[in-house]
Design a protein around this motif. Structure first.
Motif, PDB file in Angstrom:
ATOM      1  N   GLU A 190      11.172   7.545  -8.297  1.00  0.00           N
ATOM      2  CA  GLU A 190      11.634   6.316  -8.934  1.00  0.00           C
ATOM      3  C   GLU A 190      11.357   5.085  -8.080  1.00  0.00           C
ATOM      4  OE1 GLU A 190      15.721   6.881  -9.768  1.00  0.00           O
ATOM      5  OE2 GLU A 190      15.390   8.428 -11.286  1.00  0.00           O
ATOM      6  N   GLN A 191      10.564   5.219  -7.034  1.00  0.00           N
ATOM      7  CA  GLN A 191      10.293   4.112  -6.132  1.00  0.00           C
ATOM      8  C   GLN A 191       8.820   3.745  -6.185  1.00  0.00           C
ATOM      9  OE1 GLN A 191      10.772   4.710  -1.798  1.00  0.00           O
ATOM     10  NE2 GLN A 191      12.243   3.030  -1.870  1.00  0.00           N
ATOM     11  N   ALA A 192       8.530   2.435  -6.055  1.00  0.00           N
ATOM     12  CA  ALA A 192       7.159   1.946  -6.061  1.00  0.00           C
ATOM     13  C   ALA A 192       6.766   1.518  -4.652  1.00  0.00           C
ATOM     14  CB  ALA A 192       7.018   0.777  -7.026  1.00  0.00           C
ATOM     15  N   LEU A 193       5.450   1.415  -4.420  1.00  0.00           N
ATOM     16  CA  LEU A 193       4.924   0.948  -3.141  1.00  0.00           C
ATOM     17  C   LEU A 193       4.328  -0.438  -3.319  1.00  0.00           C
ATOM     18  CD1 LEU A 193       3.090   4.144  -1.795  1.00  0.00           C
ATOM     19  CD2 LEU A 193       5.402   3.360  -1.273  1.00  0.00           C
ATOM     20  N   LEU A 194       4.749  -1.364  -2.479  1.00  0.00           N
ATOM     21  CA  LEU A 194       4.218  -2.723  -2.514  1.00  0.00           C
ATOM     22  C   LEU A 194       3.066  -2.798  -1.525  1.00  0.00           C
ATOM     23  CD1 LEU A 194       4.846  -5.423  -3.940  1.00  0.00           C
ATOM     24  CD2 LEU A 194       6.224  -6.039  -1.952  1.00  0.00           C
ATOM     25  N   GLY A 195       1.828  -2.813  -2.065  1.00  0.00           N
ATOM     26  CA  GLY A 195       0.629  -2.719  -1.239  1.00  0.00           C
ATOM     27  C   GLY A 195       0.031  -4.064  -0.864  1.00  0.00           C
ATOM     28  N   MET A 196      -1.078  -3.994  -0.116  1.00  0.00           N
ATOM     29  CA  MET A 196      -1.687  -5.186   0.451  1.00  0.00           C
ATOM     30  C   MET A 196      -2.358  -6.078  -0.587  1.00  0.00           C
ATOM     31  SD  MET A 196      -0.871  -5.472   3.532  1.00  0.00           S
ATOM     32  CE  MET A 196      -1.910  -6.912   3.820  1.00  0.00           C
ATOM     33  N   ASN A 197      -2.709  -5.560  -1.774  1.00  0.00           N
ATOM     34  CA  ASN A 197      -3.293  -6.439  -2.781  1.00  0.00           C
ATOM     35  C   ASN A 197      -2.295  -7.501  -3.245  1.00  0.00           C
ATOM     36  OD1 ASN A 197      -1.831  -4.306  -4.218  1.00  0.00           O
ATOM     37  ND2 ASN A 197      -2.656  -5.250  -6.069  1.00  0.00           N
ATOM     38  N   VAL A 198      -0.992  -7.221  -3.093  1.00  0.00           N
ATOM     39  CA  VAL A 198       0.051  -8.209  -3.380  1.00  0.00           C
ATOM     40  C   VAL A 198       0.481  -8.921  -2.099  1.00  0.00           C
ATOM     41  CG1 VAL A 198       2.448  -8.501  -4.134  1.00  0.00           C
ATOM     42  CG2 VAL A 198       0.891  -7.052  -5.447  1.00  0.00           C
ATOM     43  N   LEU A 199       0.659  -8.164  -1.025  1.00  0.00           N
ATOM     44  CA  LEU A 199       1.149  -8.739   0.226  1.00  0.00           C
ATOM     45  C   LEU A 199       0.164  -9.709   0.862  1.00  0.00           C
ATOM     46  CD1 LEU A 199       2.781  -5.540   1.782  1.00  0.00           C
ATOM     47  CD2 LEU A 199       3.955  -7.469   0.705  1.00  0.00           C
ATOM     48  N   LYS A 200      -1.123  -9.639   0.500  1.00  0.00           N
ATOM     49  CA  LYS A 200      -2.111 -10.545   1.100  1.00  0.00           C
ATOM     50  C   LYS A 200      -1.846 -12.001   0.716  1.00  0.00           C
ATOM     51  CE  LYS A 200      -5.552 -10.190  -2.619  1.00  0.00           C
ATOM     52  NZ  LYS A 200      -6.927  -9.753  -2.957  1.00  0.00           N
ATOM     53  N   HIS A 201      -1.069 -12.231  -0.307  1.00  0.00           N
ATOM     54  CA  HIS A 201      -0.736 -13.597  -0.723  1.00  0.00           C
ATOM     55  C   HIS A 201       0.423 -14.176   0.094  1.00  0.00           C
ATOM     56  CE1 HIS A 201      -3.412 -13.162  -4.120  1.00  0.00           C
ATOM     57  NE2 HIS A 201      -2.761 -12.076  -4.512  1.00  0.00           N
ATOM     58  N   PHE A 202       0.917 -13.419   1.099  1.00  0.00           N
ATOM     59  CA  PHE A 202       2.090 -13.834   1.858  1.00  0.00           C
ATOM     60  C   PHE A 202       1.846 -13.650   3.351  1.00  0.00           C
ATOM     61  CE2 PHE A 202       3.291 -12.334  -2.300  1.00  0.00           C
ATOM     62  CZ  PHE A 202       4.155 -13.321  -2.763  1.00  0.00           C
ATOM     63  N   ASN A 203       2.602 -14.386   4.124  1.00  0.00           N
ATOM     64  CA  ASN A 203       2.633 -14.202   5.574  1.00  0.00           C
ATOM     65  C   ASN A 203       3.781 -13.262   5.922  1.00  0.00           C
ATOM     66  OD1 ASN A 203       0.489 -16.011   6.207  1.00  0.00           O
ATOM     67  ND2 ASN A 203       1.891 -17.742   5.972  1.00  0.00           N
ATOM     68  N   LEU A 204       3.480 -12.277   6.757  1.00  0.00           N
ATOM     69  CA  LEU A 204       4.487 -11.302   7.178  1.00  0.00           C
ATOM     70  C   LEU A 204       4.734 -11.465   8.666  1.00  0.00           C
ATOM     71  CD1 LEU A 204       3.119  -8.115   5.330  1.00  0.00           C
ATOM     72  CD2 LEU A 204       4.681  -9.863   4.458  1.00  0.00           C
ATOM     73  N   ALA A 205       5.980 -11.631   9.040  1.00  0.00           N
ATOM     74  CA  ALA A 205       6.345 -11.775  10.456  1.00  0.00           C
ATOM     75  C   ALA A 205       7.520 -10.861  10.753  1.00  0.00           C
ATOM     76  CB  ALA A 205       6.700 -13.225  10.768  1.00  0.00           C
ATOM     77  N   GLN A 206       7.304  -9.905  11.665  1.00  0.00           N
ATOM     78  CA  GLN A 206       8.356  -8.967  12.027  1.00  0.00           C
ATOM     79  C   GLN A 206       8.943  -9.351  13.382  1.00  0.00           C
ATOM     80  OE1 GLN A 206       7.381  -4.834  11.677  1.00  0.00           O
ATOM     81  NE2 GLN A 206       9.153  -4.159  12.851  1.00  0.00           N
TER      82      GLN A 206
END
Length: 220
Positions: A190-206
């Motif tokens: 019941e869970q989806a994976l949020l991949g890089m084709n979507v995440l590439k539109h955002f900046n990620l900072a950990q």
């Protein structure tokens, strides 16, 4: 003080030996083998065990709830003043965020190792994604929302076949990506994976156990 008064005073004065003997008797009553003497049971003796077991069950329930939430990931998120999204790492070292594909709510696992966002097959069927076989060399229908084509993926569990298409709207947190590609995968639960084709539109900072997601400059 006359003799009569002295006699009366001696009646209320104990020798040191007698004082020590009585003190030892009191100590013996208060302690048994280095432990406090048991309190006599009364008609309300059931109250203390009941309170103990109630507290123990409550702590067990709280601990189980914490373990489950930690193992599944922290599904809460925070939108900060600049519109960025802050996620907290779950016990498994992953980040999760609630969202929706089309109008159907879904829980996303942020997966920077996945090239394409993946959704469970039952979700794809629910929102009307269908396989559109090519006619000759005409692949134009493959870019239409709701139409998908089979594609082979190599995963950690081996090779699997999915159907890749586009959805009109994909949301997570406060963000929306339109006309996003998704892979409709079997056996995902019941869970989806949020991949890089979507995440590439955002900046990620950990930083530590927090992941900040903010729109990339010039992203549409």
């Amino acid at each position: 003080m006359d003799d009569r008064d002295q006699q009366e005073a001696r009646r209320f004065t104990l020798p040191d030996e007698e004082k020590e003997r009585r003190l030892q008797e009191v100590r013996a009553r208060l302690r048994v083998d280095g432990q406090a003497a048991p309190v006599p049971r009364t008609g309300g003796g059931w109250l203390l065990p009941a309170v103990f077991w109630t507290a123990l069950i409550g702590l067990g329930t709280l601990g189980a709830s914490y373990w489950l939430s930690g193992s599944k990931g922290d599904t809460t998120f925070q939108v900060v003043a600049d519109g960025s999204l802050e996620l907290r790492m779950g016990r498994g070292g992953h980040y999760e965020v609630s969202g929706a594909v089309g109008a159907v709510p879904i829980q996303f696992l942020v997966d920077t190792g996945a090239s394409v966002t993946a959704i469970p097959r039952q979700l794809g069927e629910r929102i009307g994604i269908r396989e559109c076989p090519a006619i000759g060399f005409d692949l134009s229908a493959g870019s239409e929302p709701g139409c998908c084509r089979k594609q082979t993926f190599h995963t950690a569990n081996g090779t699997t076949e999915a159907c890749v298409g586009r959805v009109p709207s994909l949301r997570f947190g406060p963000f929306e990506v339109r006309n996003a590609s998704v892979a409709v995968m079997p056996g995902m639960g019941e869970q989806a994976l949020l991949g890089m084709n979507v995440l590439k539109h955002f900046n990620l900072a950990q930083e530590g156990r927090r992941l900040t997601v903010s729109p990339a400059v010039g992203a549409r």
